[in-house]
Design a protein around this motif. Structure first.
Motif, short mmCIF file in Angstrom:
data_model
loop_
_atom_site.label_atom_id
_atom_site.label_comp_id
_atom_site.label_asym_id
_atom_site.label_seq_id
_atom_site.Cartn_x
_atom_site.Cartn_y
_atom_site.Cartn_z
N LEU A 157 26.31 -1.93 84.57
CA LEU A 157 26.19 -2.48 83.22
C LEU A 157 26.56 -3.96 83.16
CD1 LEU A 157 25.21 -1.45 80.52
CD2 LEU A 157 27.58 -0.88 79.92
N PRO A 158 27.72 -4.39 83.74
CA PRO A 158 28.01 -5.83 83.77
C PRO A 158 26.93 -6.64 84.48
CG PRO A 158 29.97 -4.58 84.34
CD PRO A 158 28.84 -3.60 84.30
N THR A 159 26.37 -6.08 85.56
CA THR A 159 25.32 -6.79 86.30
C THR A 159 24.07 -6.96 85.45
OG1 THR A 159 26.14 -5.87 88.39
CG2 THR A 159 23.92 -6.78 88.40
N THR A 192 29.25 -12.98 75.10
CA THR A 192 30.35 -12.17 74.58
C THR A 192 30.28 -10.73 75.07
OG1 THR A 192 30.40 -13.52 72.58
CG2 THR A 192 31.54 -11.39 72.50
N LEU A 193 29.09 -10.13 75.00
CA LEU A 193 28.93 -8.73 75.41
C LEU A 193 29.19 -8.57 76.90
CD1 LEU A 193 28.23 -6.00 74.21
CD2 LEU A 193 25.82 -6.42 74.75
N ALA A 194 28.68 -9.50 77.70
CA ALA A 194 28.89 -9.44 79.15
C ALA A 194 30.37 -9.55 79.49
CB ALA A 194 28.10 -10.55 79.84
N GLY A 200 36.58 -5.58 80.33
CA GLY A 200 37.04 -4.26 79.91
C GLY A 200 37.10 -3.30 81.10
N GLN A 201 36.03 -3.29 81.89
CA GLN A 201 36.00 -2.45 83.08
C GLN A 201 37.04 -2.91 84.11
OE1 GLN A 201 32.19 -1.81 84.89
NE2 GLN A 201 31.34 -0.77 83.11
N ALA A 202 37.18 -4.23 84.26
CA ALA A 202 38.14 -4.76 85.23
C ALA A 202 39.56 -4.32 84.88
CB ALA A 202 38.05 -6.29 85.28
N TRP A 203 39.91 -4.44 83.61
CA TRP A 203 41.24 -4.02 83.17
C TRP A 203 41.45 -2.53 83.45
CZ3 TRP A 203 45.21 -6.18 79.73
CH2 TRP A 203 45.15 -7.58 79.65
N ILE A 204 40.45 -1.72 83.13
CA ILE A 204 40.61 -0.26 83.30
C ILE A 204 40.78 0.10 84.76
CG2 ILE A 204 39.41 1.96 83.10
CD1 ILE A 204 38.11 0.83 80.52
N ILE A 205 39.86 -0.36 85.62
CA ILE A 205 39.88 0.06 87.02
C ILE A 205 41.07 -0.54 87.77
CG2 ILE A 205 38.34 -1.79 87.86
CD1 ILE A 205 38.33 1.85 89.07
N ILE A 206 41.36 -1.82 87.54
CA ILE A 206 42.44 -2.48 88.28
C ILE A 206 43.80 -1.95 87.86
CG2 ILE A 206 43.60 -4.67 88.73
CD1 ILE A 206 40.85 -6.04 88.48
#
Length: 309
Positions: A157-159, A192-194, A200-206
């Protein structure tokens, strides 16, 4: 009013703007690190595959970690080496997007595997009598497969969001690879969406994997402190501290890079990126595997078998 926006098809990687003599030194050091990293990780994978005694969850996780590191370094370092010898380094838009995806995949995989290896060590040290009944081969293979699938899906999704951005003005990326912050900084469309999706994903996974890894090692340290003999306690602490040093370098770098509320880049980003793309992949096989007694024994057996009579 309609804006006449023409999407660029190529980026220029600024890399390291250093004097030629310094670039040669950096090139030599990075090349040596890359060759050693590849050799060490391929050796670990080969040893684990050829020695049935190493068909255990611990070494299955280690061989997958080695495979991930081979992929991660190969995505970044060869391009970095070529750029050090070039006057100007260009990368196409699609190559840049693919590189961004593969780096994100590798980073996600590293986080998950570190957490899994920490949990495996926790079970082995804190619950040795229940270890084999809990960490079965089926569970190990399921965890490994899940980590690869999750790591492949999360960056999609980020890509996609990054690939939809317009880059219509500057095309110079102030980095030695296609990093999210550097790409967003160049975009002339709403990112903004990217940014929300990526960070958001980085915070969750890391933060999730980091917390799980640290909690596992806190329980391990607590158990080690209860060991009665000094020799046993010192040996266990030595292994634990070496593992935590790699975890500290890796998470220190990626938390600095990605766990922050904006895509603003820093002058230290490239230096920090070298740590998790060159230094940690070099240290990991040495600390996690090549210092391991069983791995060293398996290596001796492998060399004896392969040596001509």
């Amino acid at each position: 009013m309609v804006l006449n926006i023409s999407q660029i098809t190529e980026f220029t990687l600024l890399g390291f703007p250093l004097p030629t003599n310094i670039k040669v030194i950096v090139f030599t050091l990075v090349l040596m690190s890359y060759v050693i990293t590849l050799a060490a990780n391929f050796l670990i994978i080969t040893v684990v595959r050829k020695n049935s005694c190493l068909y255990t969850p611990m070494y299955i996780f280690l061989s997958n970690f080695s495979l991930m590191e081979i992929g991660c370094t190969t995505v970044i370092v060869p391009k970095m080496l070529a750029d050090l010898l070039s006057v100007q380094s260009n990368i196409s838009f699609y190559e840049c997007i693919i590189q961004f995806y593969l780096i994100s995949l590798s980073g996600c995989m590293a986080n998950i595997l570190l957490a899994m290896m920490g949990y495996d060590r926790y079970l082995s040290i804190c619950h040795p009598l229940r270890y084999t009944s809990i960490m079965t081969h089926n569970l190990c293979y399921t965890m490994t497969l899940t980590s690869w699938i999750t790591s492949s899906l999360m960056p999609l999704l980020p890509t996609i969001f990054v690939s939809k951005l317009y880059f219509c003005r500057k095309k110079v990326i102030d980095h030695f690879f296609c990093d999210f912050g550097s790409l967003v900084k160049l975009s002339c469309s709403d990112s903004t969406l990217a940014m929300k999706c990526f960070f958001g994903q980085a915070w969750i996974i890391i933060l999730t994997c980091f917390s799980a890894t640290i909690i596992s090692y806190l329980f391990i340290i607590s158990t080690i402190l209860k060991i009665q003999t000094n020799n046993g306690r010192e040996k266990a602490f030595s292994t634990c501290v070496s593992h935590l040093s790699v975890v500290g370098i890796f998470y220190g770098a990626i938390i600095f890079m990605y766990v922050r509320p904006s895509a603003n880049t820093s002058s230290y980003d490239k230096i920090v990126s070298v740590f998790y793309s060159v230094v940690t992949p070099l240290l990991n096989p040495i600390i996690y595997s090549l210092r391991n007694k069983n791995i060293k024994t398996a290596l001796k057996i492998l060399f004896i078998k392969e040596r001509p009579l």
